[in-house]
Design an enzyme around this catalytic site. Structure first.
Site, PDB file in Angstrom:
ATOM      1  N   LYS A 216       0.832  -1.164  -0.020  1.00 22.41           N
ATOM      2  CA  LYS A 216      -0.041   0.090   0.078  1.00 22.41           C
ATOM      3  C   LYS A 216       0.968   1.254  -0.187  1.00 22.41           C
ATOM      4  CE  LYS A 216      -3.337   2.696   2.631  1.00 22.41           C
ATOM      5  NZ  LYS A 216      -4.426   2.347   3.880  1.00 22.41           N
TER       6      LYS A 216
ATOM      7  N   GLU B 299      10.606  -4.567   4.409  1.00 23.05           N
ATOM      8  CA  GLU B 299      10.628  -6.213   3.797  1.00 23.05           C
ATOM      9  C   GLU B 299      10.391  -6.505   2.379  1.00 23.05           C
ATOM     10  OE1 GLU B 299       8.952  -5.036   6.655  1.00 23.05           O
ATOM     11  OE2 GLU B 299       9.142  -6.414   8.241  1.00 23.05           O
TER      12      GLU B 299
ATOM     13  N   GLY C 147      -4.672  -1.748   5.157  1.00 21.29           N
ATOM     14  CA  GLY C 147      -3.862  -3.135   4.546  1.00 21.29           C
ATOM     15  C   GLY C 147      -4.514  -4.402   4.886  1.00 21.29           C
ATOM     16  N   ARG C 148      -5.261  -4.710   5.789  1.00 24.39           N
ATOM     17  CA  ARG C 148      -5.729  -5.752   6.410  1.00 24.39           C
ATOM     18  C   ARG C 148      -7.128  -5.863   5.668  1.00 24.39           C
ATOM     19  NH1 ARG C 148      -4.551  -2.694  10.642  1.00 24.39           N
ATOM     20  NH2 ARG C 148      -6.318  -1.846  11.781  1.00 24.39           N
TER      21      ARG C 148
ATOM     22  N   GLU D 274      -4.729  -6.722  14.747  1.00 24.65           N
ATOM     23  CA  GLU D 274      -4.177  -5.445  14.447  1.00 24.65           C
ATOM     24  C   GLU D 274      -5.193  -4.269  14.356  1.00 24.65           C
ATOM     25  OE1 GLU D 274      -0.819  -4.271  11.183  1.00 24.65           O
ATOM     26  OE2 GLU D 274      -2.303  -5.401  10.264  1.00 24.65           O
TER      27      GLU D 274
ATOM     28  N   HIS E  15      -4.757 -33.270  17.194  1.00 25.04           N
ATOM     29  CA  HIS E  15      -3.835 -34.357  17.502  1.00 25.04           C
ATOM     30  C   HIS E  15      -2.527 -33.443  17.831  1.00 25.04           C
ATOM     31  CE1 HIS E  15      -5.683 -37.907  15.884  1.00 25.04           C
ATOM     32  NE2 HIS E  15      -6.201 -36.900  15.061  1.00 25.04           N
TER      33      HIS E  15
ATOM     34  N   LYS F 172       9.491  -0.809  14.033  1.00 27.36           N
ATOM     35  CA  LYS F 172      10.107  -0.503  12.708  1.00 27.36           C
ATOM     36  C   LYS F 172      11.285   0.640  12.665  1.00 27.36           C
ATOM     37  CE  LYS F 172       5.823  -0.994  10.098  1.00 27.36           C
ATOM     38  NZ  LYS F 172       4.898  -0.495   9.167  1.00 27.36           N
TER      39      LYS F 172
HETATM   40  O1  F6P Z   1       3.306  -3.193   9.651  1.00 23.09           O
HETATM   41  C1  F6P Z   1       1.998  -3.312   9.639  1.00 23.09           C
HETATM   42  C2  F6P Z   1       1.410  -2.836   8.328  1.00 23.09           C
HETATM   43  O2  F6P Z   1       1.127  -1.556   7.977  1.00 23.09           O
HETATM   44  C3  F6P Z   1       0.239  -3.762   7.996  1.00 23.09           C
HETATM   45  O3  F6P Z   1      -0.966  -2.830   8.384  1.00 23.09           O
HETATM   46  C4  F6P Z   1       0.192  -3.879   6.373  1.00 23.09           C
HETATM   47  O4  F6P Z   1      -0.813  -4.782   6.123  1.00 23.09           O
HETATM   48  C5  F6P Z   1       1.630  -4.159   6.378  1.00 23.09           C
HETATM   49  O5  F6P Z   1       2.276  -3.434   7.327  1.00 23.09           O
HETATM   50  C6  F6P Z   1       2.033  -3.904   4.903  1.00 23.09           C
HETATM   51  O6  F6P Z   1       2.168  -2.589   4.519  1.00 23.09           O
HETATM   52  P1  F6P Z   1       2.104  -2.258   3.239  1.00 23.09           P
HETATM   53  O7  F6P Z   1       1.096  -2.603   2.194  1.00 23.09           O
HETATM   54  O8  F6P Z   1       2.165  -0.659   3.035  1.00 23.09           O
HETATM   55  O9  F6P Z   1       3.425  -2.668   2.667  1.00 23.09           O
END
Ligand code: F6P
Length: 527
Positions: free
Chosen positions: A213, A219, A270-271, A356, A387, A496
């Protein structure tokens, strides 16, 4: 009417009193014996989902008090504000409109709820047009990729909401997935994850989807840079054909060198973004028609949530139950058991959705809350969990409400399996409730342990869409009752920021100002 926090309503006090007198000692077995129509009275149909709520620790009076709590907190008004596009994400001053992503392009003239909404919020017409022009473009692109035999591997690079939704759904809808392409999901900054995928790929047959987003997430940007470097150093040349971005920051994507982007808006959290361009890997996998069915299933659940009366509104009933367990019974977790192996990533997806969204310690005004919020959500597919950790569910010291997702029809033709799977789902819920007396202790099952069955006829794009929308709305309801903003996530920020500082220190070796533990570990990692 404005929102009133749950603990500031008369119904909250009434529920506390009721819990002391009748709630704590409630016994499911006695309730079933005393109420012949308990199953019918406590089950609820909603689009694509039938819910059996009867094995929960509540009676009619509890429900009435919970409905009263909903009325007094103004949950329905808050829901209407959500669907009117109000800026209910107050800490970021944003509307919350993932539901608009699954709203049909033209409201049928005979749908009064939509017509009323359109009249009340004319600005949404514009947004809806944008939604559909992006959706059409994205689905046309998905179709092109599907038809492109030269592309054999699609790699989604994203994390959190930009990974969990499409990954969960591509696995869940495996029966509908194009067989001649492979789908990979790379989320972790741990290079092992990307390296394992890359070694099986060739640049000329790979499409990378960079899903973020913000297009700033550490990452995702690290993995995207490494994928690009791998692509170029292995003879790949046409970035515009082999990379696409799914982002609300199209400018950053083009600065990265990507010319094919599908955008979305700041009002999609995002979620909650599976329904947006973030769903592109799923759209490639199951095709445009399948993706539209997913949206239609979710929309049907939206309509149910918007219009069903409180007493017959499944997301409302589930959200109220969540608060009953968390704040009156004091239960700190909920276990989700999908009795369908294709739903194996559903628990991870729901973890982000619930924890979240509602893992907050202050209300929407920033005042500390005197009660618990999001439970810990966890689980594994049945029968595997049986199990492993079901021992604790049956005989442990903590009571954990279990939510079983059961799918009536199987898509395979292997004889016998599905009956056994269904039998196990029902038997677990039954065992949790009835228990078994043993005077010796070790073989005693206390029973009276609550469970909910969410029953789908089939696992299809539409029923998956409805199931996910149901979960989104139940999280909305409990968040609304708790008076929190379910749509921000400030709690992820500190880690972060500190990671950037620690990364610099891992290079330099500087430890000044660090606590002794972090400094000690850092030194061990450098030697
Ligand atoms: O760090 C949490 C978060 O902001 C989530 O809310 C989000 O889904 C995820 O990181 C990824 O964010 P982006 O889509 O901006 O890379």
């Amino acid at each position: 009417m404005t929102r009133t926090r749950c603990d500031r309503t008369p119904a909250w006090g009434a529920l506390q009193t009721y819990f002391k007198h009748a709630g704590r000692a409630f016994d499911l077995r006695a309730a079933f014996a005393a109420e012949p129509d308990r199953f019918a009275a406590l089950s609820q149909s909603a689009p694509h989902v039938f819910a059996d709520l009867s094995k929960n620790l509540m009676d009619g009076a509890t429900q009435e008090l919970l409905f009263e709590l909903a009325r007094q907190t103004g949950v329905e008004q808050h829901r209407d504000a959500l669907f009117a596009g109000a800026a209910i994400n107050n800490t970021e001053q944003r509307a919350v409109m993932h539901w608009l992503l699954r709203t049909p392009a033209r409201a049928p003239a005979n749908t009064p709820a939509l017509a009323a909404q359109s009249a009340a919020s004319p600005h949404l017409d514009d947004e809806l047009r944008q939604v559909h022009s992006t959706l059409d473009a994205m689905l046309a692109y998905a179709q092109t990729v599907r038809a492109d035999a030269a592309i054999t591997d699609v790699v989604n690079i994203g994390i959190g909401g930009s990974d969990l939704g499409p990954q969960m759904a591509v696995l869940a809808l495996d029966e509908y997935v194009l067989p001649d392409k492979r789908f990979h999901f790379v989320s972790n900054v741990d290079g092992h994850e990307l390296a394992v995928v890359l070694k099986r790929l060739r640049p000329e047959s790979t499409l990378f989807l960079i899903a973020s987003k913000t297009f700033t997430t550490l990452e995702t940007m690290t993995n995207a840079q490494s994928a690009k470097a791998w692509f170029e150093s292995n003879g790949g040349s046409d970035i515009s054909r082999h990379f696409a971005a799914l982002t609300s920051n199209v400018a950053a994507a083009s600065a990265f060198g990507i010319s094919t982007s599908f955008g979305f808006w700041d009002w999609v959290g995002g979620r909650y973004s599976l329904w947006s361009a973030i769903g592109l890997p799923l759209a490639i996998a199951i095709g445009p028609a399948g993706f539209r069915e997913l949206l239609a299933g979710a929309h049907a659940m939206d309509q149910h949530f918007r219009s069903a009366p409180l007493e017959h509104n499944l997301p409302l009933r589930l959200g109220l139950l969540d608060v009953w367990y968390r704040n009156f019974h004091g239960l700190g977790s909920r276990s989700i058991a999908p009795y369908h192996s294709a739903l194996r990533r559903l628990p991870a997806y729901l973890q982000q959705l619930e924890m979240e969204s509602n893992g907050k310690r202050v209300d929407a005004s920033g005042d500390a809350l005197p009660y618990g919020t999001a439970p810990v959500l966890w689980g594994e597919p049945g029968t595997n969990g049986q199990h492993a950790y079901f021992q604790m569910l049956h005989q442990g010291t903590d009571v954990v409400p279990v939510e079983l997702v059961v799918v009536k029809q199987a898509k395979h033709a292997l004889p016998g399996h599905h009956t056994l799977l269904l039998a196990n789902a029902l038997a677990q819920a039954q065992a949790l409730m009835v228990g078994k007396f043993d005077s010796g202790g070790h073989q005693h099952f206390p029973g009276n342990r609550p469970s909910t069955v969410l029953l789908l006829d089939e696992l299809t794009p539409a029923s998956l869409g409805a199931l996910i929308a149901l979960q989104e709305h139940r999280v909305f309801v409990s968040g609304a009752l708790w008076g929190i903003n379910s749509f921000d996530q400030w709690g992820v920020e500190l880690g972060k920021v500190l990671a950037k500082d620690v990364a610099a220190r891992l290079h330099s070796g500087r430890t000044e100002g660090l606590d002794a533990s972090t400094a000690g570990l850092l030194q061990r990692l450098r030697t």
